[in-house]
Enzyme design. Structure first.
Site, PDB file in Angstrom:
ATOM      1  CD  GLU A  25      -9.611   3.246   8.240  1.00 35.80           C
ATOM      2  OE1 GLU A  25      -8.816   2.374   7.883  1.00 35.80           O
ATOM      3  OE2 GLU A  25      -9.267   4.217   8.960  1.00 35.80           O
TER       4      GLU A  25
ATOM      5  N   GLY B 251       0.003   4.330  -0.079  1.00 33.74           N
ATOM      6  CA  GLY B 251      -0.838   5.498   0.216  1.00 33.74           C
ATOM      7  C   GLY B 251      -0.090   6.431   1.160  1.00 33.74           C
TER       8      GLY B 251
ATOM      9  NE  ARG C 297      -3.961   1.251  -8.232  1.00 33.45           N
ATOM     10  CZ  ARG C 297      -4.805   1.884  -7.480  1.00 33.45           C
ATOM     11  NH1 ARG C 297      -4.381   2.578  -6.462  1.00 33.45           N
ATOM     12  NH2 ARG C 297      -6.095   1.829  -7.727  1.00 33.45           N
TER      13      ARG C 297
ATOM     14  CG  LEU D  94       0.555   5.879   8.255  1.00 32.99           C
ATOM     15  CD1 LEU D  94       0.686   7.372   8.444  1.00 32.99           C
ATOM     16  CD2 LEU D  94      -0.492   5.319   9.200  1.00 32.99           C
TER      17      LEU D  94
ATOM     18  CG  ASN E 288     -11.232  17.764  15.259  1.00 32.44           C
ATOM     19  OD1 ASN E 288     -12.070  17.303  14.487  1.00 32.44           O
ATOM     20  ND2 ASN E 288     -10.001  17.293  15.326  1.00 32.44           N
TER      21      ASN E 288
ATOM     22  CE  LYS F 134      -5.040   7.552  16.238  1.00 29.88           C
ATOM     23  NZ  LYS F 134      -5.349   6.992  14.927  1.00 29.88           N
TER      24      LYS F 134
ATOM     25  N   GLY G   7       0.839  -1.195   0.000  1.00 23.93           N
ATOM     26  CA  GLY G   7       0.000   0.000   0.000  1.00 23.93           C
ATOM     27  C   GLY G   7       0.872   1.242   0.000  1.00 23.93           C
TER      28      GLY G   7
ATOM     29  CG  ASN H 132      -7.473   4.723  13.256  1.00 19.21           C
ATOM     30  OD1 ASN H 132      -7.075   4.475  14.396  1.00 19.21           O
ATOM     31  ND2 ASN H 132      -8.062   5.861  12.933  1.00 19.21           N
TER      32      ASN H 132
ATOM     33  CG  ASN I 215     -12.712  10.935  14.070  1.00 16.58           C
ATOM     34  OD1 ASN I 215     -12.315  11.767  14.886  1.00 16.58           O
ATOM     35  ND2 ASN I 215     -11.895  10.123  13.451  1.00 16.58           N
TER      36      ASN I 215
HETATM   37  P1  NAD Z   1      -4.493   5.550   1.978  1.00 14.50           P
HETATM   38  O1  NAD Z   1      -5.841   5.359   1.381  1.00 14.50           O
HETATM   39  O2  NAD Z   1      -3.765   6.839   1.744  1.00 14.50           O
HETATM   40  O3  NAD Z   1      -3.527   4.384   1.502  1.00 14.50           O
HETATM   41  C1  NAD Z   1      -3.913   3.061   1.392  1.00 14.50           C
HETATM   42  C2  NAD Z   1      -3.229   2.498   0.165  1.00 14.50           C
HETATM   43  O4  NAD Z   1      -3.389   1.080   0.165  1.00 14.50           O
HETATM   44  C3  NAD Z   1      -3.807   3.020  -1.158  1.00 14.50           C
HETATM   45  O5  NAD Z   1      -2.755   3.496  -1.957  1.00 14.50           O
HETATM   46  C4  NAD Z   1      -4.443   1.770  -1.781  1.00 14.50           C
HETATM   47  O6  NAD Z   1      -4.389   1.777  -3.196  1.00 14.50           O
HETATM   48  C5  NAD Z   1      -3.551   0.704  -1.190  1.00 14.50           C
HETATM   49  N1  NAD Z   1      -4.119  -0.640  -1.243  1.00 14.50           N
HETATM   50  C6  NAD Z   1      -5.364  -1.062  -0.889  1.00 14.50           C
HETATM   51  N2  NAD Z   1      -5.504  -2.388  -1.127  1.00 14.50           N
HETATM   52  C7  NAD Z   1      -4.320  -2.804  -1.639  1.00 14.50           C
HETATM   53  C8  NAD Z   1      -3.844  -4.062  -2.098  1.00 14.50           C
HETATM   54  N3  NAD Z   1      -4.620  -5.136  -2.082  1.00 14.50           N
HETATM   55  N4  NAD Z   1      -2.574  -4.137  -2.576  1.00 14.50           N
HETATM   56  C9  NAD Z   1      -1.782  -3.053  -2.631  1.00 14.50           C
HETATM   57  N5  NAD Z   1      -2.185  -1.820  -2.199  1.00 14.50           N
HETATM   58  C10 NAD Z   1      -3.433  -1.711  -1.713  1.00 14.50           C
HETATM   59  O7  NAD Z   1      -4.654   5.272   3.540  1.00 14.50           O
HETATM   60  P2  NAD Z   1      -3.785   5.861   4.745  1.00 14.50           P
HETATM   61  O8  NAD Z   1      -4.251   7.231   5.072  1.00 14.50           O
HETATM   62  O9  NAD Z   1      -2.346   5.635   4.476  1.00 14.50           O
HETATM   63  O10 NAD Z   1      -4.291   4.934   5.939  1.00 14.50           O
HETATM   64  C11 NAD Z   1      -3.858   3.607   6.123  1.00 14.50           C
HETATM   65  C12 NAD Z   1      -4.280   3.200   7.546  1.00 14.50           C
HETATM   66  O11 NAD Z   1      -3.545   3.998   8.470  1.00 14.50           O
HETATM   67  C13 NAD Z   1      -5.759   3.479   7.833  1.00 14.50           C
HETATM   68  O12 NAD Z   1      -6.290   2.491   8.658  1.00 14.50           O
HETATM   69  C14 NAD Z   1      -5.738   4.817   8.553  1.00 14.50           C
HETATM   70  O13 NAD Z   1      -6.845   5.021   9.427  1.00 14.50           O
HETATM   71  C15 NAD Z   1      -4.434   4.689   9.344  1.00 14.50           C
HETATM   72  N6  NAD Z   1      -3.849   5.979   9.707  1.00 14.50           N
HETATM   73  C16 NAD Z   1      -3.620   6.933   8.754  1.00 14.50           C
HETATM   74  C17 NAD Z   1      -3.028   8.138   9.128  1.00 14.50           C
HETATM   75  C18 NAD Z   1      -2.742   9.222   8.115  1.00 14.50           C
HETATM   76  O14 NAD Z   1      -2.321  10.314   8.503  1.00 14.50           O
HETATM   77  N7  NAD Z   1      -2.929   8.996   6.828  1.00 14.50           N
HETATM   78  C19 NAD Z   1      -2.695   8.366  10.483  1.00 14.50           C
HETATM   79  C20 NAD Z   1      -2.926   7.358  11.404  1.00 14.50           C
HETATM   80  C21 NAD Z   1      -3.505   6.161  11.017  1.00 14.50           C
HETATM   81  O1  KPL Z   2      -7.229  10.841  15.228  1.00 11.14           O
HETATM   82  C1  KPL Z   2      -8.005  11.763  14.971  1.00 11.14           C
HETATM   83  C2  KPL Z   2      -8.687  11.741  13.654  1.00 11.14           C
HETATM   84  O2  KPL Z   2      -9.060  12.782  13.129  1.00 11.14           O
HETATM   85  O3  KPL Z   2      -8.831  10.626  13.137  1.00 11.14           O
HETATM   86  C3  KPL Z   2      -8.258  12.826  16.012  1.00 11.14           C
HETATM   87  C4  KPL Z   2      -7.516  14.084  15.667  1.00 11.14           C
HETATM   88  C5  KPL Z   2      -7.756  12.339  17.367  1.00 11.14           C
HETATM   89  C6  KPL Z   2      -9.715  13.117  16.158  1.00 11.14           C
HETATM   90  O4  KPL Z   2     -10.410  11.985  16.575  1.00 11.14           O
END
Ligand code: NAD
Ligand code: KPL
Length: 303
Positions: A262, A9, A35, A11, A200, A182, A7, A103, A190
């Site tokens: 989610e 994306g 891709r 993170l 928020n 969390k 993935g 998450n 949210n």
């Molecule tokens: P995102 O949508 O930006 O990235 C996910 C990626 O996974 C996408 O590029 C998608 O194409 C890819 N993907 C999905 N299925 C796939 C597969 N079968 N094979 C290959 N790639 C695949 O998501 P994100 O924001 O990076 O979030 C990922 C997790 O991290 C979530 O659960 C999110 O809640 C958690 N999270 C994100 C953040 C943040 O700031 N982005 C912060 C904390 C937690």
């Molecule tokens: O983690 C968050 C989110 O936006 O997903 C915070 C900032 C804690 C709000 O729940």
């Protein structure tokens, strides 16, 4: 030992680029050949940190590559994790380490049940990142990563590689408490930001609603055997609301951009856990139904 990152994306790219910057071997696993072909026309994956942009020529592949995987970082959304890991499972070595960045709760157990020979490590991340273009990620919020496994095993030696990559982290024997806490914060904040269409900070005007949700969340956490996650929940929710007053929650942003949420692994998980334990949660149930209605009205999946 190579880090396979499934993935690319927000993170996944944030982790992959920092690992690569530290000189560690990294492979991106992309969803399909289209891709992969698109990625291979680029110079690599870019990281924008504090306004400084750097591109890393990280090698990429699809699930169908054949090299075995010893360490896998699963960085897709919770609703994609099970299917994504099922596809890659045949490539996992015996005793592979699989880090789950999702998450909420629910997806990690579903994945772990599918790959009993691997060691699943749950990660709770408060770091923030977003993509500003294809193959480019902005490190938007300093945070922290808690890692642990539910079998209470010892910390893996490769944590030193996270240190080397500057990824802030700590191993914890109580990863479920971190994830539940969390999840509770996310459930108290949210969905209300989505329903009230607000940042928020505006939840300060809905203090009674927030308080009532925290009371119910506290009961569920206690009944789930997570009293530590219940402790001081309302105070922390109020602190987060104040500290992130100008921000829009991640769920708000998902809905605003027409992306699937989610919900199933957040509010859905709490309501299901409460129902299974006969723990009454009328406010949380009602919030979930209002959110489902809101999502359905916008053509978004409600699971
Ligand atoms: P995102 O949508 O930006 O990235 C996910 C990626 O996974 C996408 O590029 C998608 O194409 C890819 N993907 C999905 N299925 C796939 C597969 N079968 N094979 C290959 N790639 C695949 O998501 P994100 O924001 O990076 O979030 C990922 C997790 O991290 C979530 O659960 C999110 O809640 C958690 N999270 C994100 C953040 C943040 O700031 N982005 C912060 C904390 C937690
Ligand atoms: O983690 C968050 C989110 O936006 O997903 C915070 C900032 C804690 C709000 O729940």
């Amino acid at each position: 030992m190579c880090w396979h990152v499934l993935g690319a994306g927000s993170l996944g790219s944030l982790w992959a680029t920092r690992l690569a910057r530290a000189g560690l071997p990294v492979r991106l696993i992309l969803r399909d050949d289209a891709r992969l072909a698109a990625y291979n026309t680029q110079a690599g994956l870019a990281l924008d940190e504090k306004g400084q942009r750097q591109t890393f020529a990280i090698l990429a592949q699809t699930v169908s590559a054949d090299e075995p995987i010893q360490r896998l970082l699963v960085a897709c959304k919770a609703y994609d994790a099970e299917r994504a890991v099922a596809a890659i499972a045949p490539r996992l070595s015996d005793k592979a380490d699989v880090l789950l960045l999702q998450n909420g709760l629910g997806s990690q157990d579903a994945v772990a049940a599918m790959i009993p020979h691997a060691r699943c490590i749950f990660v709770s991340s408060t770091e923030g990142a977003y993509r500003d273009a294809h193959w480019s990620v902005v490190f938007a919020g300093q945070g922290f990563n808690w890692l642990g496994d539910t079998r209470r095993g010892a910390a893996p030696a490769w944590l030193s590689e996270l240190e080397r990559a500057g990824i802030p982290h700590q191993w914890t024997p109580d990863i479920l408490e971190r994830l539940w806490r969390k999840l509770a914060l996310n459930c108290a904040i949210n969905p209300l930001t989505v329903l009230h269409q607000c940042p928020n900070g505006e939840l300060q005007a809905h203090a009674q609603e927030v308080t009532a949700l925290c009371v119910e969340l506290g009961h569920v956490l206690q009944r789930c055997g997570q009293p530590g996650a219940a402790e001081g929940l309302l105070d922390q929710v109020q602190q987060v609301i104040a500290a992130t007053a100008a921000n829009y929650s991640s769920m708000y942003q998902d809905v605003a951009q027409g992306r699937r949420t989610e919900i199933r692994y957040l509010l859905g998980h709490v309501c299901a856990a409460a129902a299974a334990l006969d723990c009454p949660t009328p406010k949380l149930n009602q919030l979930r139904l209002r959110l489902i209605e809101h999502l359905s009205a916008r053509g978004l999946p409600s699971d």
